[in-house]
Design a protein around this motif. Structure first.
Motif, PDB file in Angstrom:
ATOM      1  N   LYS A  97       0.939  -1.331  -0.174  1.00  0.00           N
ATOM      2  CA  LYS A  97      -0.056   0.199   0.000  1.00  0.00           C
ATOM      3  C   LYS A  97       0.944   1.247   0.094  1.00  0.00           C
ATOM      4  N   TYR A  98       0.898   1.991  -0.802  1.00  0.00           N
ATOM      5  CA  TYR A  98       1.627   3.176  -1.149  1.00  0.00           C
ATOM      6  C   TYR A  98       0.946   4.465  -1.150  1.00  0.00           C
ATOM      7  N   LEU A  99       1.311   5.449  -0.144  1.00  0.00           N
ATOM      8  CA  LEU A  99       0.759   6.637  -0.131  1.00  0.00           C
ATOM      9  C   LEU A  99       0.918   7.491  -1.382  1.00  0.00           C
ATOM     10  N   SER A 100      -0.082   8.121  -2.168  1.00  0.00           N
ATOM     11  CA  SER A 100       0.361   8.543  -3.308  1.00  0.00           C
ATOM     12  C   SER A 100      -0.342   9.993  -3.633  1.00  0.00           C
ATOM     13  N   THR A 101       0.311  10.844  -4.347  1.00  0.00           N
ATOM     14  CA  THR A 101      -0.418  12.169  -4.535  1.00  0.00           C
ATOM     15  C   THR A 101      -0.196  12.503  -6.076  1.00  0.00           C
ATOM     16  N   VAL A 102      -0.595  13.843  -6.362  1.00  0.00           N
ATOM     17  CA  VAL A 102      -0.894  14.010  -8.015  1.00  0.00           C
ATOM     18  C   VAL A 102       0.527  14.582  -8.369  1.00  0.00           C
ATOM     19  N   LEU A 103       1.463  14.672  -7.333  1.00  0.00           N
ATOM     20  CA  LEU A 103       2.882  15.229  -7.748  1.00  0.00           C
ATOM     21  C   LEU A 103       3.669  14.225  -8.677  1.00  0.00           C
ATOM     22  N   SER A 104       4.262  14.679  -9.272  1.00  0.00           N
ATOM     23  CA  SER A 104       5.095  13.879 -10.622  1.00  0.00           C
ATOM     24  C   SER A 104       5.855  12.691 -10.097  1.00  0.00           C
ATOM     25  N   ILE A 105       6.544  12.954  -8.951  1.00  0.00           N
ATOM     26  CA  ILE A 105       7.543  12.011  -8.380  1.00  0.00           C
ATOM     27  C   ILE A 105       6.664  10.826  -8.180  1.00  0.00           C
ATOM     28  N   ASP A 106       5.511  10.867  -7.606  1.00  0.00           N
ATOM     29  CA  ASP A 106       4.616   9.825  -7.402  1.00  0.00           C
ATOM     30  C   ASP A 106       4.424   8.840  -8.583  1.00  0.00           C
ATOM     31  N   SER A 107       3.949   9.596  -9.542  1.00  0.00           N
ATOM     32  CA  SER A 107       3.920   8.916 -10.992  1.00  0.00           C
ATOM     33  C   SER A 107       5.183   8.224 -11.379  1.00  0.00           C
TER      34      SER A 107
END
Length: 291
Positions: free
Chosen positions: A257-267
């Motif tokens: 389970k990975y906490l993800s945002t809309v920030l490009s690094i998460d993509s």
């Protein structure tokens, strides 16, 4: 023999079977310090830690002691992607002393499919020298794999306009100040910032994993602190694939389970992980399965 994805009992079973059928007088077991092993055998067994493979105090003694009645076990010794690493070359000298070899690994690769050639070099250095990976090799040797399948789930963390502006400003600063520095420092630093933004999503009754102890929270552990089984939500995915693989092996986690945002690094992180996962599954699909 190459066996991948086996647990302790399964590895012991493979060792028992080999010893029963090959007249082995002594076993030399090479292992990595983070994953110490202990096997039950009726003959003499010597354990040599990975870092000692290239040590002068071991090298010539082992060359003298290893012969055709010896079994070498390479247990989790794929620790670098460089096939020409000195420590591998020293290991090849030992392996060339005997036809009896058992090679155990948790995953078939570290990052690239060509990593599998390291295991084939352990099995037969001369046969595969200078060759890149080919799926046909999976059938050329005595290779059996028990797939360690992993699944990635994302937990969305909302970001504010201020968060996104802060991220873009930091990214520009990193690019402007890069100069002669390692370009990999940019995504590493951006991931730390993204992790800081995710702090708002941390729940007190759940366990989390992060790159370091910057959160100062009891339920957020660093990778260095993980020593046993557990279920953690990932804030920062380790930037070294080998370290993250070790984390999966240590914890026994298959559902990430990975906490993800809309920030490009998460993509970027998610995309790279899924590419690695696809390479794993492609090998699993064409290998002989361990039963």
């Amino acid at each position: 023999m190459i066996r991948i994805g086996l647990g302790p009992r399964e590895k012991q079973k493979e060792i028992d079977s080999y010893l029963d059928n090959n007249g082995i007088k002594k076993v030399f077991c090479f292992y990595f310090k983070a994953f110490p092993v202990k096997y039950k055998v009726d003959c003499d067994i010597e354990y040599i830690e990975y870092a000692d493979i290239e040590m002068y105090k071991f090298f010539y003694r082992l060359l003298d002691n290893i012969d055709h009645s010896s079994l070498i076990i390479m247990d989790g010794c794929m620790r670098t992607q460089n096939r020409s690493e000195l420590i591998y070359n020293c290991a090849h000298h030992y392996l060339n002393q005997t036809p009896h070899r058992l090679i155990f690994e948790h995953f078939p690769i570290i990052e690239s499919k060509d990593d599998f050639m390291i295991l084939l070099d352990f099995e037969n250095k001369g046969k595969y020298k200078g060759k890149g990976f080919d799926y046909v090799y999976l059938q050329n040797e005595d290779i059996k794999i028990k797939p360690v399948k992993v699944k990635l789930e994302t937990i969305n963390v909302e970001t504010t306009e201020k968060d996104r502006e802060r991220y873009e400003k930091k990214k520009q600063q990193l690019f402007d100040g890069l100069g002669e520095k390692d370009p990999d420092t940019i995504p590493r630093n951006l991931q730390i910032l993204a992790g800081d933004i995710k702090k708002k999503a941390i729940e007190p009754d759940k366990l989390y994993i992060a790159r370091n102890k910057r959160f100062n929270m009891e339920n957020v552990k660093s990778y260095q602190e993980i020593t046993g089984k557990g279920d953690y939500i990932v804030i920062d995915m380790h930037y070294r694939r080998l370290n993250f693989n070790d984390f999966l092996k240590t914890t026994g986690m298959s559902r990430i389970k990975y906490l993800s945002t809309v920030l490009s690094i998460d993509s970027v992180i998610i995309t790279e992980f899924m590419k690695w996962k696809a390479r794993l599954e492609a090998i699993y699909a064409q290998a002989s399965l361990y039963k």
